[in-house]
Design an enzyme around this catalytic site. Structure first.
Site, short mmCIF file in Angstrom:
data_model
loop_
_atom_site.label_atom_id
_atom_site.label_comp_id
_atom_site.label_asym_id
_atom_site.label_seq_id
_atom_site.Cartn_x
_atom_site.Cartn_y
_atom_site.Cartn_z
N ILE A 122 -2.08 0.88 -1.83
CA ILE A 122 -1.65 1.90 -2.79
C ILE A 122 -2.43 3.18 -2.60
O ILE A 122 -1.87 4.29 -2.58
CB ILE A 122 -1.79 1.38 -4.24
CG1 ILE A 122 -0.94 0.13 -4.45
CG2 ILE A 122 -1.38 2.46 -5.23
CD1 ILE A 122 -1.15 -0.54 -5.80
N SER A 198 -6.96 3.99 -7.49
CA SER A 198 -6.02 3.05 -6.84
C SER A 198 -6.80 1.84 -6.35
O SER A 198 -6.98 1.65 -5.14
CB SER A 198 -5.30 3.74 -5.68
OG SER A 198 -4.54 4.83 -6.13
N ASP A 241 3.83 -10.51 -10.43
CA ASP A 241 2.43 -10.06 -10.45
C ASP A 241 1.56 -10.80 -11.45
O ASP A 241 0.33 -10.67 -11.40
CB ASP A 241 2.36 -8.56 -10.77
CG ASP A 241 2.84 -7.70 -9.62
OD1 ASP A 241 3.24 -8.25 -8.58
OD2 ASP A 241 2.81 -6.46 -9.75
N ALA A 249 7.03 -6.58 -4.65
CA ALA A 249 8.28 -6.71 -5.38
C ALA A 249 9.18 -7.78 -4.78
O ALA A 249 9.78 -8.59 -5.50
CB ALA A 249 9.01 -5.36 -5.41
N HIS A 378 19.36 0.21 23.03
CA HIS A 378 18.65 1.35 23.62
C HIS A 378 19.46 2.63 23.41
O HIS A 378 20.68 2.61 23.64
CB HIS A 378 18.42 1.11 25.11
CG HIS A 378 17.83 2.30 25.80
ND1 HIS A 378 16.48 2.59 25.75
CD2 HIS A 378 18.41 3.29 26.53
CE1 HIS A 378 16.24 3.71 26.43
NE2 HIS A 378 17.41 4.15 26.92
#
Length: 400
Positions: A122, A198, A241, A249, A378
């Site tokens: 983060i 963070s 979480d 997520a 390619h």
């Protein structure tokens, strides 16, 4: 360089944030409509689990069910001395205002300079974004290197990119503090208008449980579950979480599907958390799955490692994004050949869109011989993965 003269571009951050919100609202409205069509009843309020698989809602209602799934998510972690207030530096007499990801995503104007505390995913994402938008960035990490969860070669690509882009990176920092107009640490300081904390996210379990529900939390506040995501209470599950699994997520999404299969009595094999896909949206991007080189060596596994830079990729040259590499780690067989692919690690242009074939190779326990025969289009960025795998068979085209 590309033959387009557009003058000197400027950033209207307010317009960018307004567009971001329109995208969020569109997705939210689409999900709400989908739930309505599936005849899902939605109750708006703060829910708390009480004994007997009963959910108490802040609007005064109670919902009792045969099965309950706890999925309250997480909130940003903070650190002492850097309390979140969201006030501008002017309102704080020149002292930098302190934000987490929540406040950053609600900004409508940009600070001229910012210190980002935390060099994980983060923190690096915000540092990269702010630098791209013209903000002067100082990045501070307590650990010896950035992106500690990443393979060392991938982390080095990001560190070198940040240095070239003028991001002032400091690792191994100690004794962080803030004073009017600056952030300080042992042996250094920086003048900044704002600070972004963070340092990860914590499970949002405050006031989640009412009374003796039987659901257990660990010492960090995560809900305890088994490999089938069941708590200690029959019929009560937890996902996302709020449990101690990768805070991604798409992992929460997969956990939700696993629990529903469990409830329906279907076969629901536990998720292999060692091999989930990781994506970090820095510039250049990072994507990986499976074991890093160091993790494999620490586990005592004999390995063969191949790396292929994007500098030789035709599509990367076309789009002007040649920074980065693909690294594939395979088990070394007794005959010296490369066996099962253990890890795929990428840093470079749009690698979050290229990880799919590497992720599948790891989880299907494929070998380079299994997949090197398949044709890569390619020109494409994904050719770099194909080249690296071919090299692992001992017949590399452009990689030795």
């Amino acid at each position: 360089e590309f033959g387009i003269d557009a003058g000197r571009p400027t950033v209207d951050f307010g317009a960018s944030q307004a567009r971001k919100q329109r995208v969020v609202d569109t997705l939210w409205n689409g999900l709400s409509g989908l739930m309505k069509r599936r005849k899902i009843t939605t109750v708006t309020g703060f829910g708390r689990l009480a004994p007997g698989r009963t959910v108490q809602v802040s609007d005064g209602s109670q919902i009792k069910a045969d099965h309950v799934i706890l999925a309250p998510g997480s909130v940003p972690r903070t650190i002492p001395g850097f309390e979140i207030d969201g006030k501008s530096s002017e309102a704080r007499n020149g002292t930098p205002f302190v934000m987490t990801s929540d406040e950053v995503l609600a900004l409508d104007t940009l600070p001229s300079s910012v210190a980002v505390i935390g060099g994980g995913a983060i923190g690096c994402e915000f540092a990269s974004m702010m630098a791209d938008l013209g903000v002067k960035v100082t990045l501070l990490e307590v650990l010896p290197k950035l992106l500690a969860l990443c393979d060392a070669d991938v982390a080095n690509v990001i560190a070198n990119s940040f240095k070239k882009r003028g991001i002032d990176v400091h690792t191994g920092v100690q004794n962080l503090a803030q004073t009017p107009g600056e952030i300080t640490w042992e042996g250094g300081s920086a003048k900044v208008d704002a600070i972004i904390v963070s340092v990860g996210r914590r499970p949002y379990t405050e006031q989640l449980l009412v009374g003796d529900t039987g659901v257990q939390l660990d010492e960090r506040g995560f809900v305890k579950v088994d490999s089938h995501l069941r708590t200690d209470v029959e019929g009560v599950y937890a996902i996302g979480d709020v449990i101690a699994t990768p805070q991604l997520a798409h992992v929460g999404f997969a956990e939700g599907m696993q629990v529903i299969k469990e409830i329906l009595g279907e076969d629901a094999p536990p998720i292999d958390y060692n091999n989930v896909p990781w994506c970090i949206y820095t510039h250049p991007e990072v994507a990986f799955a499976g074991m890093s080189e160091q993790a494999a060596r620490d586990a005592g596994i004999e390995i063969i490692v191949k790396k292929d830079p994007y500098g030789g990729n035709g599509r990367a040259m076309i789009i002007g994004e040649t920074e980065g590499l693909v690294k594939v780690i395979a088990e070394k067989l007794q005959n010296g050949k490369a066996g099962r692919i253990l890890g795929v690690h990428m840093a470079g242009p749009w690698v979050t869109e290229q990880l799919g074939q590497g992720y599948l190779a790891i989880n299907w326990e494929a070998t380079p011989d299994d997949i090197a025969q398949f044709i890569q289009p390619h020109p494409s960025l994904s050719e770099t993965f194909g080249e690296t795998v071919i090299a692992l068979t001992g017949r590399g085209l452009h990689v030795g």
